[in-house]
Design an enzyme around this catalytic site. Structure first.
Site, short mmCIF file in Angstrom:
data_model
loop_
_atom_site.label_atom_id
_atom_site.label_comp_id
_atom_site.label_asym_id
_atom_site.label_seq_id
_atom_site.Cartn_x
_atom_site.Cartn_y
_atom_site.Cartn_z
N TYR A 8 5.38 -80.66 49.86
CA TYR A 8 6.40 -80.01 48.87
C TYR A 8 8.07 -80.28 49.20
O TYR A 8 8.15 -81.31 49.58
CB TYR A 8 6.38 -78.48 48.88
CG TYR A 8 5.03 -78.11 48.65
CD1 TYR A 8 4.34 -78.34 47.53
CD2 TYR A 8 3.79 -77.94 49.62
CE1 TYR A 8 2.91 -77.95 47.02
CE2 TYR A 8 2.52 -77.37 49.52
CZ TYR A 8 2.11 -77.59 48.08
OH TYR A 8 0.80 -77.13 47.92
N THR A 15 -2.05 -69.29 50.32
CA THR A 15 -2.21 -69.32 49.10
C THR A 15 -3.47 -68.54 48.82
O THR A 15 -4.52 -69.13 48.84
CB THR A 15 -1.99 -70.51 48.22
OG1 THR A 15 -0.62 -70.67 48.63
CG2 THR A 15 -1.96 -70.53 46.74
N HIS A 56 8.97 -73.42 53.66
CA HIS A 56 7.86 -74.39 53.43
C HIS A 56 8.51 -75.71 53.75
O HIS A 56 8.66 -76.38 52.53
CB HIS A 56 7.28 -74.04 52.49
CG HIS A 56 5.74 -74.40 52.33
ND1 HIS A 56 5.34 -75.53 53.10
CD2 HIS A 56 4.54 -74.03 51.54
CE1 HIS A 56 3.80 -75.86 53.00
NE2 HIS A 56 3.76 -74.63 51.89
N ASN A 64 2.12 -84.73 61.01
CA ASN A 64 1.42 -85.89 61.58
C ASN A 64 -0.02 -86.05 60.42
O ASN A 64 -0.99 -86.60 60.49
CB ASN A 64 0.61 -85.77 62.84
CG ASN A 64 -0.44 -84.91 62.81
OD1 ASN A 64 -0.39 -83.79 62.15
ND2 ASN A 64 -1.26 -84.78 63.85
N ASN A 82 3.20 -80.15 54.03
CA ASN A 82 2.33 -80.36 53.09
C ASN A 82 2.93 -80.97 51.70
O ASN A 82 2.15 -80.62 50.74
CB ASN A 82 1.45 -79.01 52.48
CG ASN A 82 1.13 -78.17 53.85
OD1 ASN A 82 0.98 -78.83 54.91
ND2 ASN A 82 0.44 -77.10 53.72
#
Ligand SMILES: Cc1cc2nc3c(=O)[nH]c(=O)nc-3n(C[C@H](O)[C@H](O)[C@H](O)COP(=O)(O)O)c2cc1C
Length: 363
Positions: free
Chosen positions: A177, A25, A172, A228, A175
């Site tokens: 989301y 990003t 995606h 992880n 992370n």
């Protein structure tokens, strides 16, 4: 055993080398999520990558909560992305669009309305908004109708990506989301068929993958996970069986490639990684596996030499080294990036990092 400079196939995409540009990003779109010529120049500079994975790109207004991040839900965004994909292809590269729904991490100031997640929860810490950092607000749990609509939004965004000239898409799933909010039991507290057992927590990602595969062909679809690490309040009490079951699902669905953000040291956000999960995935999954996090040229070559993974993806090194592939080949030093310009907007710290030959000419 494959060398990092050997070609490899990810579904319908033929990569001339195994050095991937990880999704990054960079917040250079306009407020309507429309990409521009500056972004085209940035991505084209990095076209040596075996595959560029684009910065995370919103599938809908509801799913996008990062200031100046791009989208792929309307015509103007598709036209903006055409500048990027054309420039990358003219420079000899390949690019996949990372499709993003941020779920509970969309602040109402950006997304319009209350955010949505697997369950009614509030993410920890702060959201970035156009007026600075603000605490997250509580998400509502997606209804079955919401889920159907969001799955449809993923499929439409994937079609839009192909119309915009992308070679494929990457979902995606990492992370913290929305996909991760359904997968991991630290954020999914549902009592229906989308929560509880591993099988149920796999349902949302399975539906998204199936719909996207039906829309554009599964040979154009990849997916990213961060199994992880704790991410933005999302983690799992027992990740190995979850991701082993997920690997079997990806195999059944014929998903041709996955990318794992598998940290070996604490992330910049301070998350301490648990045991690596790629060894639990490999036995069940015959597609290509790319791994990411903290690699430089020598450590990437060493990882490839173990013969377990198929490619290495680089994030921060690609910010500051547009010709990363050439530098790894030459064993040349890598320039450090300037964190102050990661999300600052504008050309500085974006398209002005030198190539090796520019450095030599200036010396
Ligand atoms: C500035 C910046 C932006 C990022 N944006 C994304 C993103 O849009 N999507 C994503 O999946 N990961 C994103 N990441 C994570 C990176 O893809 C990568 O996993 C992380 O930087 C670790 O890899 P590295 O050590 O090679 O940088 C971002 C990281 C940074 C530093």
């Amino acid at each position: 055993m494959a060398n990092i400079f050997d070609p490899v196939t990810f579904g319908s995409i033929n990569l001339p080398n195994r050095i991937l540009m990880a999704p990054l990003t960079r917040a250079r779109s306009d407020r309507n999520g429309v990409p521009n010529a500056l972004m085209a120049e940035y991505y084209a500079q990095r076209a040596q990558a075996g595959l560029i994975i684009s910065e995370a790109t919103g599938i809908s207004r509801e799913g996008l909560g990062w200031p100046n991040a791009p989208g792929l839900w309307n015509r103007a965004q598709v036209e903006g992305w055409k500048l990027v994909t054309d420039a990358v292809h003219r420079a000899g590269g390949r690019i996949a669009a990372q499709l993003w729904h941020m779920g509970r991490l969309v602040h109402p100031d950006l997304g319009g309305g209350q955010p949505i997640s697997s369950s009614a929860t509030t993410a920890p810490d702060f959201a970035y908004t156009y007026e600075g950092k603000k605490p997250y607000t509580e998400a509502r749990a997606a209804t079955r109708e919401d889920i159907k609509r969001i799955v449809g939004d993923y499929a439409q965004a994937a079609r839009n990506a192909i119309t915009a000239g992308f070679d494929g898409v990457q979902l995606h799933g990492a992370n913290g989301y929305l996909i991760d909010q359904f997968l991991r039991d630290g954020a999914n507290f549902r009592a229906d068929e989308y929560g509880g057992s591993i099988e149920n927590r796999l349902r949302f990602v399975t539906e998204v993958l199936s719909a996207v595969g039906d829309a554009i062909g599964m040979e154009k679809v990849g997916i990213r996970f961060s199994p992880n690490i704790y991410s933005q309040g999302v983690e799992d009490s027992d990740p190995i069986p979850l991701f082993a079951a997920l690997a079997q699902r990806l195999e059944e669905l014929n998903v041709p490639w996955i990318e794992l953000r598998e940290a070996h040291r604490p992330t910049s956000a301070g998350a301490v990684p648990t045991a690596p999960v790629s060894p639990a995935i490999r036995p069940f999954y015959s597609g290509a596996i790319a791994v990411n996090s903290d690699y430089d040229g020598p450590s990437a070559r060493a990882r490839m030499a173990e013969g377990i993974v198929d490619a290495i993806s680089f994030g921060r090194p690609f910010i500051a080294n547009p010709d990363l592939v050439e530098r790894v080949r030459a064993g040349a030093p890598l320039n450090p990036g300037d964190e102050a310009t990661y999300y600052s907007g504008g050309a500085a710290g974006y398209i002005d990092y030198p190539t090796l030959s520019e450095e030599r000419a200036a010396a």
